[in-house]
Each structure stands twice: as structure tokens, then as C-alpha cells.
Design a protein around this motif. Sequence first.
Motif, mmCIF file in Angstrom:
data_model
loop_
_atom_site.group_PDB
_atom_site.id
_atom_site.type_symbol
_atom_site.label_atom_id
_atom_site.label_comp_id
_atom_site.label_asym_id
_atom_site.label_seq_id
_atom_site.Cartn_x
_atom_site.Cartn_y
_atom_site.Cartn_z
ATOM 1 N N SER A 171 3.851 3.544 -0.275
ATOM 2 C CA SER A 171 3.005 4.230 -1.250
ATOM 3 C C SER A 171 1.629 3.584 -1.289
ATOM 4 O O SER A 171 1.494 2.357 -1.170
ATOM 5 C CB SER A 171 3.638 4.171 -2.641
ATOM 6 N N ALA A 172 0.624 4.419 -1.490
ATOM 7 C CA ALA A 172 -0.741 3.915 -1.657
ATOM 8 C C ALA A 172 -0.842 2.978 -2.846
ATOM 9 O O ALA A 172 -1.758 2.150 -2.916
ATOM 10 C CB ALA A 172 -1.714 5.083 -1.809
ATOM 11 N N ALA A 173 0.105 3.080 -3.778
ATOM 12 C CA ALA A 173 0.123 2.184 -4.939
ATOM 13 C C ALA A 173 0.218 0.723 -4.526
ATOM 14 O O ALA A 173 -0.234 -0.169 -5.257
ATOM 15 C CB ALA A 173 1.289 2.545 -5.853
ATOM 16 N N CYS A 195 7.155 7.150 5.723
ATOM 17 C CA CYS A 195 6.303 8.038 4.929
ATOM 18 C C CYS A 195 5.158 7.220 4.358
ATOM 19 O O CYS A 195 5.355 6.073 3.944
ATOM 20 C CB CYS A 195 7.081 8.685 3.793
ATOM 21 N N LEU A 196 3.979 7.806 4.336
ATOM 22 C CA LEU A 196 2.800 7.179 3.733
ATOM 23 C C LEU A 196 2.211 8.176 2.752
ATOM 24 O O LEU A 196 1.669 9.209 3.146
ATOM 25 C CB LEU A 196 1.774 6.799 4.804
ATOM 26 N N THR A 197 2.321 7.874 1.467
ATOM 27 C CA THR A 197 1.999 8.870 0.454
ATOM 28 C C THR A 197 1.114 8.323 -0.647
ATOM 29 O O THR A 197 1.186 7.135 -0.987
ATOM 30 C CB THR A 197 3.309 9.412 -0.167
ATOM 31 N N ASN A 198 0.298 9.201 -1.206
ATOM 32 C CA ASN A 198 -0.434 8.873 -2.430
ATOM 33 C C ASN A 198 0.487 8.956 -3.641
ATOM 34 O O ASN A 198 0.141 8.476 -4.724
ATOM 35 C CB ASN A 198 -1.601 9.849 -2.632
ATOM 36 N N GLY A 199 1.646 9.575 -3.467
ATOM 37 C CA GLY A 199 2.599 9.724 -4.549
ATOM 38 C C GLY A 199 3.395 8.463 -4.795
ATOM 39 O O GLY A 199 3.190 7.426 -4.148
ATOM 40 N N SER A 200 4.337 8.543 -5.725
ATOM 41 C CA SER A 200 5.138 7.372 -6.074
ATOM 42 C C SER A 200 6.262 7.183 -5.060
ATOM 43 O O SER A 200 6.819 8.149 -4.529
ATOM 44 C CB SER A 200 5.718 7.514 -7.480
ATOM 45 N N ALA A 201 6.599 5.920 -4.806
ATOM 46 C CA ALA A 201 7.673 5.609 -3.867
ATOM 47 C C ALA A 201 9.006 6.149 -4.375
ATOM 48 O O ALA A 201 9.818 6.664 -3.601
ATOM 49 C CB ALA A 201 7.746 4.102 -3.648
ATOM 50 N N GLY A 202 9.235 6.054 -5.690
ATOM 51 C CA GLY A 202 10.499 6.509 -6.255
ATOM 52 C C GLY A 202 10.703 8.002 -6.107
ATOM 53 O O GLY A 202 11.785 8.455 -5.709
#
Length: 225
Positions: free
Chosen positions: A139-141, A112-119
Motif C-alpha cells: 500500500s502507498a500508506a 499489488c501496489l495500491t493507493n487503497g488500504s492493504a486490508g
Amino acid sequence: MASCLSAVAFDVVETLMPLEPLAARFERAGLPRSVLREWFGRLLLYGVGLSAAGDYVPFPDVAAEALRAVSGYRLADQDVGYVLAGFAELPAHPDAEPAMRRLAGAGVRVCCLTNGSAGTTAAFLARTGLEPYVERVISAAEVESWKPPARVYHHAAEVLGLPPDQVALVAVHAWDCHGAKRAGLTTGWASRLEVRYGSLFAPADVTGADLAEVADGLLALPARN
């Protein structure tokens, strides 16, 4: 014929998880259900805009500020927290599991590649039964930038230990596919959210009515010599 892809990265919010169940929480917090779409658009505007300016703010903080903004800054902090707590209950779209199962069955790695949080994403995968298919949540973080700058997609490829052209990004957002395409990834777009792929964006390599159809299309792409 073998697929040219080694891995597929799925976007998460709206691609794997629907936001519509949050509408009931908007209503209970005193906001019209229709504000949900305005809020998510504002959320993306803030997150991507900050990244374009060279700043990074995590998804939960941007989501909270966007919610305050669409309420006219009338929403109490406890109500903001109540609405956003709904992320912990969101289901998976019904086409998510079949798509991942087909890819994994063909030997294609899934992440998964998300702008959201990994948790939050990891909890979502565990709750919805998708966790066994997913090798890694990226995560994008990790690069302190929201999609769609190229460095986010390149980071995903680096984490997977693959060149970009062996990775596909699957999303229901044409802008996300555009960013991935410009970064050298293969792209797959499902039409169930936007209906038609916008003419402003670089065409996706594969399009389909849902994620399962996109997965089948990606697996059918010819291997590169």
C-alpha cells in the motif's frame, strides 16, 4: 526467450476491481449513478494533491471527503459509510485471474501496489480467488504518499528485493504507468478503461485490450543481457 521481468505489480482500483457496482449504492443514497465517475476523479485529485503538497491522508478518509464534496455536503455520515461499505462487495474484473495465472505459471512474482488500504485489498483478493497468486499487497500508506511519485514505486521494488527494472507496473491508468516508467519500472497498460493511451504520458512498454493480453506482452519482452 525468457522474460526480462522478475515481478509484476498490479494496480488495484479499476485495474483489478470495477467501481461500477457502487453506482447502485450512490442511487440508494440519493445521488445520481453518474456521480460515481465525478467522485472517483475527485478522490484521485484530493489524494494525489495532498501528496504533492507533502501531506498524506489514507484512502478511506479521502474517499469519504470526496463523496461529501460531490454531494454538495448534503450526504449524511451514515450514507457516506453505506456507499463506501460497497468496497467490501466489489468483484474482480474477469481478465484479472487469467493475467495473474499466466504470470505465475511463467515463474513471475505477482504483487499489488495500491493507493487503497492493504486490508481492503487483501479482503478483495481473498473474496475473489486471486489471493493464491499474490505474494504481497503493498500500500502507498507504507511510504505515506499516493502514487505517482517515484518513491512509491521504488518502495515496491525494495519490498520485493528487486531493482526497479526487473519489476513491471500494470494498470488501466496512463498516469500510473507514467509514474512507474519515470521511476525506472517496466509498464503495461490495458485499454479497457481509457480506450487510448494519452499522449501526455511516457509510452507504456506493453499495451493490450485487457490484462491477459498485457501479461502475455510482458512475458514476451526479451531478456536483458
